[in-house]
Design a protein around this motif. Structure first.
Motif, PDB file in Angstrom:
ATOM      1  N   THR A 114     -19.289   6.497   1.399  1.00 11.76           N
ATOM      2  CA  THR A 114     -19.515   5.587   0.278  1.00 11.76           C
ATOM      3  C   THR A 114     -19.175   6.249  -1.055  1.00 11.76           C
ATOM      4  O   THR A 114     -18.542   5.636  -1.928  1.00 11.76           O
ATOM      5  N   THR A 115     -19.564   7.502  -1.221  1.00 11.89           N
ATOM      6  CA  THR A 115     -19.259   8.235  -2.461  1.00 11.89           C
ATOM      7  C   THR A 115     -17.761   8.302  -2.695  1.00 11.89           C
ATOM      8  O   THR A 115     -17.273   7.985  -3.793  1.00 11.89           O
ATOM      9  N   TYR A 116     -17.018   8.710  -1.680  1.00 14.52           N
ATOM     10  CA  TYR A 116     -15.571   8.859  -1.850  1.00 14.52           C
ATOM     11  C   TYR A 116     -14.892   7.512  -2.072  1.00 14.52           C
ATOM     12  O   TYR A 116     -13.986   7.386  -2.894  1.00 14.52           O
ATOM     13  N   ASP A 117     -15.328   6.492  -1.316  1.00 18.84           N
ATOM     14  CA  ASP A 117     -14.715   5.168  -1.466  1.00 18.84           C
ATOM     15  C   ASP A 117     -14.928   4.625  -2.875  1.00 18.84           C
ATOM     16  O   ASP A 117     -13.999   4.140  -3.523  1.00 18.84           O
ATOM     17  N   LYS A 118     -16.163   4.682  -3.345  1.00 14.49           N
ATOM     18  CA  LYS A 118     -16.484   4.104  -4.645  1.00 14.49           C
ATOM     19  C   LYS A 118     -15.873   4.899  -5.799  1.00 14.49           C
ATOM     20  O   LYS A 118     -15.473   4.321  -6.811  1.00 14.49           O
ATOM     21  N   ASN A 119     -15.797   6.214  -5.646  1.00 13.48           N
ATOM     22  CA  ASN A 119     -15.343   7.058  -6.758  1.00 13.48           C
ATOM     23  C   ASN A 119     -13.841   7.294  -6.781  1.00 13.48           C
ATOM     24  O   ASN A 119     -13.271   7.511  -7.859  1.00 13.48           O
ATOM     25  N   VAL A 120     -13.191   7.284  -5.609  1.00  8.53           N
ATOM     26  CA  VAL A 120     -11.789   7.715  -5.546  1.00  8.53           C
ATOM     27  C   VAL A 120     -10.920   6.821  -4.663  1.00  8.53           C
ATOM     28  O   VAL A 120      -9.881   6.314  -5.102  1.00  8.53           O
ATOM     29  N   LEU A 121     -11.322   6.642  -3.428  1.00  4.50           N
ATOM     30  CA  LEU A 121     -10.378   6.190  -2.409  1.00  4.50           C
ATOM     31  C   LEU A 121     -10.037   4.708  -2.475  1.00  4.50           C
ATOM     32  O   LEU A 121      -8.876   4.331  -2.254  1.00  4.50           O
ATOM     33  N   LEU A 122     -11.006   3.842  -2.740  1.00  7.98           N
ATOM     34  CA  LEU A 122     -10.680   2.420  -2.809  1.00  7.98           C
ATOM     35  C   LEU A 122      -9.674   2.158  -3.924  1.00  7.98           C
ATOM     36  O   LEU A 122      -8.695   1.430  -3.730  1.00  7.98           O
ATOM     37  N   LYS A 123      -9.878   2.752  -5.080  1.00  6.06           N
ATOM     38  CA  LYS A 123      -8.933   2.580  -6.185  1.00  6.06           C
ATOM     39  C   LYS A 123      -7.558   3.130  -5.814  1.00  6.06           C
ATOM     40  O   LYS A 123      -6.522   2.532  -6.143  1.00  6.06           O
ATOM     41  N   ALA A 124      -7.541   4.282  -5.125  1.00  5.53           N
ATOM     42  CA  ALA A 124      -6.261   4.877  -4.733  1.00  5.53           C
ATOM     43  C   ALA A 124      -5.482   3.947  -3.809  1.00  5.53           C
ATOM     44  O   ALA A 124      -4.254   3.841  -3.908  1.00  5.53           O
ATOM     45  N   VAL A 125      -6.192   3.251  -2.910  1.00  4.78           N
ATOM     46  CA  VAL A 125      -5.532   2.285  -2.025  1.00  4.78           C
ATOM     47  C   VAL A 125      -5.074   1.059  -2.812  1.00  4.78           C
ATOM     48  O   VAL A 125      -3.929   0.608  -2.686  1.00  4.78           O
ATOM     49  N   LEU A 126      -5.953   0.513  -3.629  1.00  6.29           N
ATOM     50  CA  LEU A 126      -5.613  -0.685  -4.403  1.00  6.29           C
ATOM     51  C   LEU A 126      -4.439  -0.439  -5.348  1.00  6.29           C
ATOM     52  O   LEU A 126      -3.609  -1.331  -5.575  1.00  6.29           O
ATOM     53  N   ASP A 127      -4.358   0.778  -5.891  1.00  7.91           N
ATOM     54  CA  ASP A 127      -3.284   1.119  -6.826  1.00  7.91           C
ATOM     55  C   ASP A 127      -1.989   1.529  -6.126  1.00  7.91           C
ATOM     56  O   ASP A 127      -0.984   1.780  -6.796  1.00  7.91           O
ATOM     57  N   GLY A 128      -2.031   1.606  -4.797  1.00 11.30           N
ATOM     58  CA  GLY A 128      -0.844   2.008  -4.055  1.00 11.30           C
ATOM     59  C   GLY A 128      -0.559   3.493  -4.109  1.00 11.30           C
ATOM     60  O   GLY A 128       0.532   3.945  -3.735  1.00 11.30           O
ATOM     61  N   GLN A 129      -1.546   4.276  -4.529  1.00 14.80           N
ATOM     62  CA  GLN A 129      -1.358   5.732  -4.597  1.00 14.80           C
ATOM     63  C   GLN A 129      -1.273   6.337  -3.205  1.00 14.80           C
ATOM     64  O   GLN A 129      -0.548   7.307  -2.976  1.00 14.80           O
ATOM     65  N   ILE A 130      -2.044   5.778  -2.270  1.00 15.16           N
ATOM     66  CA  ILE A 130      -2.038   6.260  -0.888  1.00 15.16           C
ATOM     67  C   ILE A 130      -1.929   5.066   0.052  1.00 15.16           C
ATOM     68  O   ILE A 130      -2.312   3.949  -0.300  1.00 15.16           O
ATOM     69  N   ASN A 131      -1.420   5.313   1.259  1.00 17.48           N
ATOM     70  CA  ASN A 131      -1.260   4.259   2.262  1.00 17.48           C
ATOM     71  C   ASN A 131      -1.696   4.783   3.636  1.00 17.48           C
ATOM     72  O   ASN A 131      -0.907   4.877   4.570  1.00 17.48           O
ATOM     73  N   PRO A 132      -2.980   5.123   3.766  1.00 17.44           N
ATOM     74  CA  PRO A 132      -3.448   5.730   5.018  1.00 17.44           C
ATOM     75  C   PRO A 132      -3.441   4.785   6.207  1.00 17.44           C
ATOM     76  O   PRO A 132      -3.560   5.230   7.354  1.00 17.44           O
ATOM     77  N   GLY A 133      -3.284   3.474   5.962  1.00 16.49           N
ATOM     78  CA  GLY A 133      -3.279   2.513   7.059  1.00 16.49           C
ATOM     79  C   GLY A 133      -2.176   2.728   8.066  1.00 16.49           C
ATOM     80  O   GLY A 133      -2.220   2.175   9.174  1.00 16.49           O
ATOM     81  N   LYS A 134      -1.193   3.562   7.715  1.00 15.34           N
ATOM     82  CA  LYS A 134      -0.100   3.845   8.656  1.00 15.34           C
ATOM     83  C   LYS A 134      -0.566   4.604   9.895  1.00 15.34           C
ATOM     84  O   LYS A 134       0.190   4.720  10.865  1.00 15.34           O
ATOM     85  N   VAL A 135      -1.793   5.126   9.874  1.00 17.89           N
ATOM     86  CA  VAL A 135      -2.301   5.797  11.090  1.00 17.89           C
ATOM     87  C   VAL A 135      -2.545   4.799  12.215  1.00 17.89           C
ATOM     88  O   VAL A 135      -2.631   5.190  13.380  1.00 17.89           O
ATOM     89  N   PHE A 136      -2.671   3.503  11.874  1.00 17.12           N
ATOM     90  CA  PHE A 136      -2.835   2.485  12.910  1.00 17.12           C
ATOM     91  C   PHE A 136      -1.451   2.097  13.427  1.00 17.12           C
ATOM     92  O   PHE A 136      -0.703   1.390  12.761  1.00 17.12           O
ATOM     93  N   THR A 137      -1.141   2.557  14.610  1.00 17.32           N
ATOM     94  CA  THR A 137       0.209   2.357  15.134  1.00 17.32           C
ATOM     95  C   THR A 137       0.285   1.305  16.231  1.00 17.32           C
ATOM     96  O   THR A 137       1.362   1.030  16.746  1.00 17.32           O
ATOM     97  N   LYS A 138      -0.849   0.694  16.577  1.00 17.80           N
ATOM     98  CA  LYS A 138      -0.829  -0.391  17.554  1.00 17.80           C
ATOM     99  C   LYS A 138      -2.042  -1.287  17.322  1.00 17.80           C
ATOM    100  O   LYS A 138      -3.127  -0.799  16.987  1.00 17.80           O
ATOM    101  N   THR A 139      -1.838  -2.602  17.494  1.00 15.72           N
ATOM    102  CA  THR A 139      -2.877  -3.589  17.207  1.00 15.72           C
ATOM    103  C   THR A 139      -3.323  -4.288  18.492  1.00 15.72           C
ATOM    104  O   THR A 139      -2.506  -4.582  19.370  1.00 15.72           O
ATOM    105  N   TYR A 140      -4.627  -4.582  18.571  1.00 18.54           N
ATOM    106  CA  TYR A 140      -5.235  -5.181  19.760  1.00 18.54           C
ATOM    107  C   TYR A 140      -6.194  -6.287  19.334  1.00 18.54           C
ATOM    108  O   TYR A 140      -6.620  -6.356  18.183  1.00 18.54           O
TER     109      TYR A 140
END
Length: 346
Positions: A295-321
């Motif tokens: 929660t600390t990291y999401d609220k302080n850093v990571l959610l904004k980084a995703v929303l701003d397009g700074q990072i795209n960690p969702g690429k770790v999901f390589t198959k959908t079910y």
């Protein structure tokens, strides 16, 4: 509602169970729209850890829509789009205020960690501070963005914790041991913190390529002393920090072998071995790590980084079910046919 059940090692099944209800004034009922399988789920599915047969699934990452809230909840309301992390920090104890909500002083041990999230509905306990609101609604976002939000329930925050607890700073030379989703996210985090070189220890071409896309400057397939020598050749000496994103005896020993004296090692893979304290003492190695401060990291850093397009960690999901394909989702991860299994619940 449908939920996944751990039938026995190597077998997950879907069963119909009662929908959860509010049991405490700080509970939140969430309709799950996305969940996933974590590498830690595989310890009992395929790696031999004991787990009771026909028991609740170990799933602990979800995106969903708030359906109902307890009387003490003031931070979310029905209809909110939220990240349901695997941690349940209170937000006001000394540990949470220091940025360690993954090990909240108020919610000791397993009470601070989630399970059962591979389900159509969940009861999120201690929900007033830990849940993370996402602006808008799911329809506002692409599936790629949804995948990145999904990582914020665990693996991106855990990768960030690996880099933080190893005290990665600008210019550091970093080694990541483990090429699964957490290791991949640790590469992202090390680059966010200014690492000049990031070497991932990986034997799999698809994972090597993804890590380089995330910012790894090199990969090493060799292990043991041969791998350590290769790393030191690439870095011009021992690493300033090594991040254990696996949790085995081999992975922690690999971390200790690649760093220089006086370096930092983090350990965020669920530990399945002990470390000789004299080894740390003899080489002035600082070791830290544990359950991530999601929660600390999401609220302080990571959610904004995703929303701003700074990072795209969702690429770790390589198959959908689908949820009905839960056993395939587990099996494919165990067989390394996918890096991380992403589950869509309609």
């Amino acid at each position: 509602m449908k939920t996944a059940i751990f039938a026995e090692p190597g077998k997950m099944v879907i069963k119909e169970v009662a929908k959860p209800t509010l049991q405490a004034d700080d509970d939140v009922i969430i309709r799950v729209i996305r969940t996933c399988v974590c590498g830690s789920d595989l310890w009992s599915y395929s790696q031999g850890d004991a787990k009771e047969k026909n028991s609740i699934n170990g799933g602990h990452e979800a995106l969903g829509i708030v359906e109902e809230v307890g009387s003490a909840i003031t931070t979310v309301k029905p209809g909110d789009f939220v990240i349901a992390p695997f941690t349940h920090g209170c937000g006001h104890c000394q540990a949470c205020l220091a940025g360690y909500d993954g090990t909240c002083d108020e919610h000791q041990g397993y009470s601070n960690w989630s399970n059962g999230f591979q389900s159509e509905y969940i009861r999120f306990t201690y929900g007033n501070w830990a849940l993370v609101k996402i602006p808008g609604q799911p329809a506002d976002y692409s599936e790629g963005m949804m995948k990145s939000f999904m990582t914020l329930a665990d693996v991106m925050a855990t990768g960030y914790h690996a880099a933080r607890t190893a005290e990665v700073k600008h210019g550091d030379r970093v080694v990541v041991v483990g090429d699964g989703a957490v290791g991949q996210c640790a590469v992202i985090a090390a680059k966010m913190m200014g690492a000049s070189q990031v070497v991932i220890m990986s034997r799999h071409e698809d994972r090597q390529k993804l890590a380089q896309e995330f910012g790894a400057t090199a990969y090493v397939a060799e292990r043991g002393e041969e791998g350590a020598q290769k790393v030191k050749e690439l870095l011009g000496g021992g690493a300033d920090a090594a991040l254990d994103c696996v949790g085995t005896e081999a992975s922690i020993n690999q971390c200790l072998a690649v760093v220089h004296n006086g370096a930092h090692v983090s350990r965020i893979g669920v530990p399945h071995s002990n470390v000789d304290p004299f080894t740390l003492f003899a080489h002035n190695i600082a070791m830290a790590g544990g359950s991530a401060s999601v929660t600390t990291y999401d609220k302080n850093v990571l959610l904004k980084a995703v929303l701003d397009g700074q990072i795209n960690p969702g690429k770790v999901f390589t198959k959908t079910y689908t949820l009905d394909q839960i056993n395939e989702a587990y099996r494919d991860m165990a067989d390394r046919k996918t890096i991380k299994s992403y589950i869509v619940i309609e």
